[in-house]
Write an enzyme that holds these catalytic residues in place. Structure first.
Site, PDB file in Angstrom:
ATOM      1  N   GLN A  19       0.994  -1.193   0.191  1.00 35.47           N
ATOM      2  CA  GLN A  19      -0.005  -0.053   0.164  1.00 35.47           C
ATOM      3  C   GLN A  19       0.703   1.317  -0.214  1.00 35.47           C
ATOM      4  OE1 GLN A  19      -3.667  -0.236   0.592  1.00 35.47           O
ATOM      5  NE2 GLN A  19      -3.692   1.941   0.343  1.00 35.47           N
ATOM      6  N   PHE A  20       1.160   1.729  -1.201  1.00 42.96           N
ATOM      7  CA  PHE A  20       2.208   2.827  -0.931  1.00 42.96           C
ATOM      8  C   PHE A  20       1.573   4.084  -0.653  1.00 42.96           C
ATOM      9  CE2 PHE A  20       0.133   3.281  -5.398  1.00 42.96           C
ATOM     10  CZ  PHE A  20      -0.059   4.388  -5.669  1.00 42.96           C
ATOM     11  N   THR A  21       0.353   3.913  -0.982  1.00 38.87           N
ATOM     12  CA  THR A  21      -0.538   5.437  -0.493  1.00 38.87           C
ATOM     13  C   THR A  21      -0.480   5.516   1.052  1.00 38.87           C
ATOM     14  OG1 THR A  21      -2.504   4.178  -0.287  1.00 38.87           O
ATOM     15  CG2 THR A  21      -2.184   5.183  -2.554  1.00 38.87           C
TER      16      THR A  21
END
Length: 148
Positions: free
Chosen positions: A78-80
């Site tokens: 989950q890069f966000t």
């Protein structure tokens, strides 16, 4: 590195209509990585996560770990988690690790946790649909910059 951990009764991840990972009682873990993160940081984060005592004991107190309840892990990249919303209304993701580095650390975390728990995953970089029944709700954020 950031782990967003949700205590769940069940959770699953679907990619292009196919379930790639599914668990019952355990943790749904979203993993965010920066370019500064290392395997040493990942080791410490995994140790901290696996040691969290956030499941209820017989007296209703959060005193049991994932191992104590024989729980599973659903780990999703989950890069966000590294969204920067300081300017304007469109988040910047410049703090997120580059995909090659992040994927290596994500895979390292998955393999490392398999030594201690039943682990299911999403697919790194894919558009994923997540379903879950949050138990509590109970959500914890582990941030390596705040922990170590």
């Amino acid at each position: 590195m950031k782990f967003l951990i949700q205590r769940v009764e069940s959770a699953s991840v679907t990619v292009e209509g196919s379930v790639t990972g599914e668990i019952q009682k355990g943790f749904l873990v979203f993993v965010g990585v920066t370019n500064e993160d290392t395997t040493e940081i990942a080791d410490r984060m995994v140790k901290k996560m696996l040691g969290l005592r956030i499941f209820e004991d017989e007296e209703g107190k959060t005193n049991r770990s994932l191992a104590d309840v024989e729980g599973s892990l659903l780990i999703v990249s989950q890069f966000t988690l590294y969204a920067d919303c300081k300017k304007g209304n469109r988040p910047s993701f410049i703090k997120a690790g580059n995909p090659e580095h992040a994927k290596k650390l994500y895979q390292y975390i998955v393999e490392h946790t398999k030594k201690s728990a039943h682990v299911q995953t999403g697919i790194f970089g894919a558009a994923m649909k997540i379903s879950l029944i949050n138990d509590g709700p109970f959500t914890v954020i582990l941030d390596s910059e705040e922990l170590f």
